[in-house]
Motif scaffolding. Structure first.
Motif, PDB file in Angstrom:
ATOM      1  N   VAL A  61       0.841  -1.198   0.000  1.00 47.15           N
ATOM      2  CA  VAL A  61       0.000   0.000   0.000  1.00 47.15           C
ATOM      3  C   VAL A  61       0.879   1.252   0.000  1.00 47.15           C
ATOM      4  O   VAL A  61       0.664   2.172  -0.771  1.00 47.15           O
ATOM      5  CB  VAL A  61      -0.965  -0.003   1.204  1.00 47.15           C
ATOM      6  CG1 VAL A  61      -1.679   1.321   1.331  1.00 47.15           C
ATOM      7  CG2 VAL A  61      -1.957  -1.142   1.077  1.00 47.15           C
ATOM      8  N   THR A  62       1.882   1.262   0.863  1.00 45.48           N
ATOM      9  CA  THR A  62       2.773   2.428   0.936  1.00 45.48           C
ATOM     10  C   THR A  62       3.528   2.612  -0.371  1.00 45.48           C
ATOM     11  O   THR A  62       3.677   3.729  -0.854  1.00 45.48           O
ATOM     12  CB  THR A  62       3.775   2.258   2.102  1.00 45.48           C
ATOM     13  OG1 THR A  62       3.040   1.995   3.286  1.00 45.48           O
ATOM     14  CG2 THR A  62       4.603   3.498   2.290  1.00 45.48           C
TER      15      THR A  62
ATOM     16  N   GLN B 265       2.519   1.674  -3.340  1.00 52.46           N
ATOM     17  CA  GLN B 265       1.566   2.184  -4.329  1.00 52.46           C
ATOM     18  C   GLN B 265       1.284   3.669  -4.081  1.00 52.46           C
ATOM     19  O   GLN B 265       1.227   4.454  -5.025  1.00 52.46           O
ATOM     20  CB  GLN B 265       0.267   1.388  -4.299  1.00 52.46           C
ATOM     21  CG  GLN B 265      -0.691   1.840  -5.414  1.00 52.46           C
ATOM     22  CD  GLN B 265      -1.967   1.049  -5.445  1.00 52.46           C
ATOM     23  OE1 GLN B 265      -2.619   0.851  -4.420  1.00 52.46           O
ATOM     24  NE2 GLN B 265      -2.332   0.591  -6.617  1.00 52.46           N
ATOM     25  N   ASP B 266       1.138   4.061  -2.821  1.00 51.17           N
ATOM     26  CA  ASP B 266       0.932   5.474  -2.501  1.00 51.17           C
ATOM     27  C   ASP B 266       2.101   6.313  -3.009  1.00 51.17           C
ATOM     28  O   ASP B 266       1.901   7.397  -3.551  1.00 51.17           O
ATOM     29  CB  ASP B 266       0.785   5.682  -0.991  1.00 51.17           C
ATOM     30  CG  ASP B 266      -0.586   5.280  -0.468  1.00 51.17           C
ATOM     31  OD1 ASP B 266      -1.507   5.074  -1.294  1.00 51.17           O
ATOM     32  OD2 ASP B 266      -0.733   5.171   0.753  1.00 51.17           O
ATOM     33  N   ASN B 267       3.307   5.810  -2.826  1.00 52.80           N
ATOM     34  CA  ASN B 267       4.494   6.526  -3.304  1.00 52.80           C
ATOM     35  C   ASN B 267       4.491   6.635  -4.818  1.00 52.80           C
ATOM     36  O   ASN B 267       4.833   7.686  -5.373  1.00 52.80           O
ATOM     37  CB  ASN B 267       5.782   5.827  -2.831  1.00 52.80           C
ATOM     38  CG  ASN B 267       6.038   6.043  -1.351  1.00 52.80           C
ATOM     39  OD1 ASN B 267       5.482   6.933  -0.724  1.00 52.80           O
ATOM     40  ND2 ASN B 267       6.883   5.192  -0.795  1.00 52.80           N
TER      41      ASN B 267
ATOM     42  N   ILE C 181       1.841   6.609  -6.780  1.00 54.17           N
ATOM     43  CA  ILE C 181       0.768   7.542  -7.145  1.00 54.17           C
ATOM     44  C   ILE C 181       1.249   8.978  -6.928  1.00 54.17           C
ATOM     45  O   ILE C 181       1.091   9.835  -7.799  1.00 54.17           O
ATOM     46  CB  ILE C 181      -0.514   7.250  -6.335  1.00 54.17           C
ATOM     47  CG1 ILE C 181      -1.116   5.915  -6.782  1.00 54.17           C
ATOM     48  CG2 ILE C 181      -1.525   8.386  -6.477  1.00 54.17           C
ATOM     49  CD1 ILE C 181      -2.175   5.369  -5.832  1.00 54.17           C
ATOM     50  N   GLN C 182       1.844   9.222  -5.772  1.00 53.93           N
ATOM     51  CA  GLN C 182       2.321  10.569  -5.441  1.00 53.93           C
ATOM     52  C   GLN C 182       3.397  11.018  -6.436  1.00 53.93           C
ATOM     53  O   GLN C 182       3.398  12.164  -6.891  1.00 53.93           O
ATOM     54  CB  GLN C 182       2.864  10.605  -4.011  1.00 53.93           C
ATOM     55  CG  GLN C 182       3.179  12.001  -3.519  1.00 53.93           C
ATOM     56  CD  GLN C 182       1.972  12.940  -3.578  1.00 53.93           C
ATOM     57  OE1 GLN C 182       0.862  12.569  -3.218  1.00 53.93           O
ATOM     58  NE2 GLN C 182       2.171  14.137  -4.067  1.00 53.93           N
TER      59      GLN C 182
ATOM     60  N   ARG D  14      -4.023  13.668  -8.709  1.00 52.24           N
ATOM     61  CA  ARG D  14      -3.677  12.513  -7.871  1.00 52.24           C
ATOM     62  C   ARG D  14      -4.678  11.367  -8.113  1.00 52.24           C
ATOM     63  O   ARG D  14      -4.281  10.203  -8.211  1.00 52.24           O
ATOM     64  CB  ARG D  14      -3.659  12.918  -6.403  1.00 52.24           C
ATOM     65  CG  ARG D  14      -3.200  11.807  -5.478  1.00 52.24           C
ATOM     66  CD  ARG D  14      -2.981  12.312  -4.050  1.00 52.24           C
ATOM     67  NE  ARG D  14      -2.919  11.229  -3.103  1.00 52.24           N
ATOM     68  CZ  ARG D  14      -1.872  10.423  -2.939  1.00 52.24           C
ATOM     69  NH1 ARG D  14      -0.789  10.593  -3.677  1.00 52.24           N
ATOM     70  NH2 ARG D  14      -1.904   9.449  -2.067  1.00 52.24           N
TER      71      ARG D  14
ATOM     72  N   LEU E  57      -3.927   7.630  -9.592  1.00 52.43           N
ATOM     73  CA  LEU E  57      -4.435   6.393  -8.979  1.00 52.43           C
ATOM     74  C   LEU E  57      -5.127   5.534 -10.038  1.00 52.43           C
ATOM     75  O   LEU E  57      -4.843   4.339 -10.151  1.00 52.43           O
ATOM     76  CB  LEU E  57      -5.410   6.725  -7.845  1.00 52.43           C
ATOM     77  CG  LEU E  57      -6.106   5.487  -7.268  1.00 52.43           C
ATOM     78  CD1 LEU E  57      -5.526   5.146  -5.904  1.00 52.43           C
ATOM     79  CD2 LEU E  57      -7.584   5.715  -7.165  1.00 52.43           C
TER      80      LEU E  57
ATOM     81  N   THR F  23      -3.923   1.840 -11.147  1.00 57.35           N
ATOM     82  CA  THR F  23      -4.738   0.715 -10.661  1.00 57.35           C
ATOM     83  C   THR F  23      -5.707   0.175 -11.711  1.00 57.35           C
ATOM     84  O   THR F  23      -6.247  -0.910 -11.547  1.00 57.35           O
ATOM     85  CB  THR F  23      -5.576   1.120  -9.431  1.00 57.35           C
ATOM     86  OG1 THR F  23      -6.532   2.113  -9.824  1.00 57.35           O
ATOM     87  CG2 THR F  23      -4.701   1.612  -8.297  1.00 57.35           C
TER      88      THR F  23
END
Length: 106
Positions: free
Chosen positions: A4-5, A7-9, A11-12, A46, A50, A54
C-alpha cells in the motif's frame, strides 16, 4: 515497505510529475489558478494517477456536459491525459474544467 505504501508513493510520484508539466503549461499560457483551484487540480491529478496505476475506471460521463469548454482548455487537458498514456478521453473532459476555471482568473 508495504504494498500500500509503495503504491501510494508511486501515485504521489506520478501525480507530482504531471503537476510539474501542468505548471509549465500554465506558465507558458499565463494561466494562474488561485490556491483553491490549485488544490482541487492537484487532488484531481492525484486521482487520475491512482486510476492510471490501478486501472480503476470513471463512472459514465456525458460529453454534452463539456460543450461549453473552450478548445484550448480541452486541448491542454488532453495533453495532460496523454502524459499518463492509459486514461480514456473522459478524463480530459473532466480535467478541462479545471483549466477553463483557472483561465478566468486573468
Amino acid at each position: 515497505m508495504s504494498a500500500v505504501t509503495e503504491q501510494d508513493n508511486d501515485i504521489q510520484s506520478l501525480a507530482a510529475q504531471v503537476m510539474t508539466q501542468i505548471t509549465d503549461m500554465f506558465a507558458a499560457r499565463n494561466i494562474q489558478p488561485n490556491p483553491v483551484q490549485q488544490q482541487m487540480l492537484t487532488s484531481h491529478v492525484r486521482a487520475m494517477a491512482l486510476r492510471s496505476l490501478t486501472g480503476e475506471t470513471l463512472p459514465e460521463v456525458e460529453e454534452e456536459l463539456f460543450e461549453d469548454i473552450s478548445p484550448e482548455s480541452m486541448t491542454l487537458a488532453q495533453q495532460v491525459v496523454d502524459l499518463f498514456g492509459n486514461l480514456p478521453k473522459e478524463e480530459a473532459w473532466l480535467l478541462s474544467v479545471h483549466f477553463e476555471v483557472a483561465k478566468e482568473n486573468e
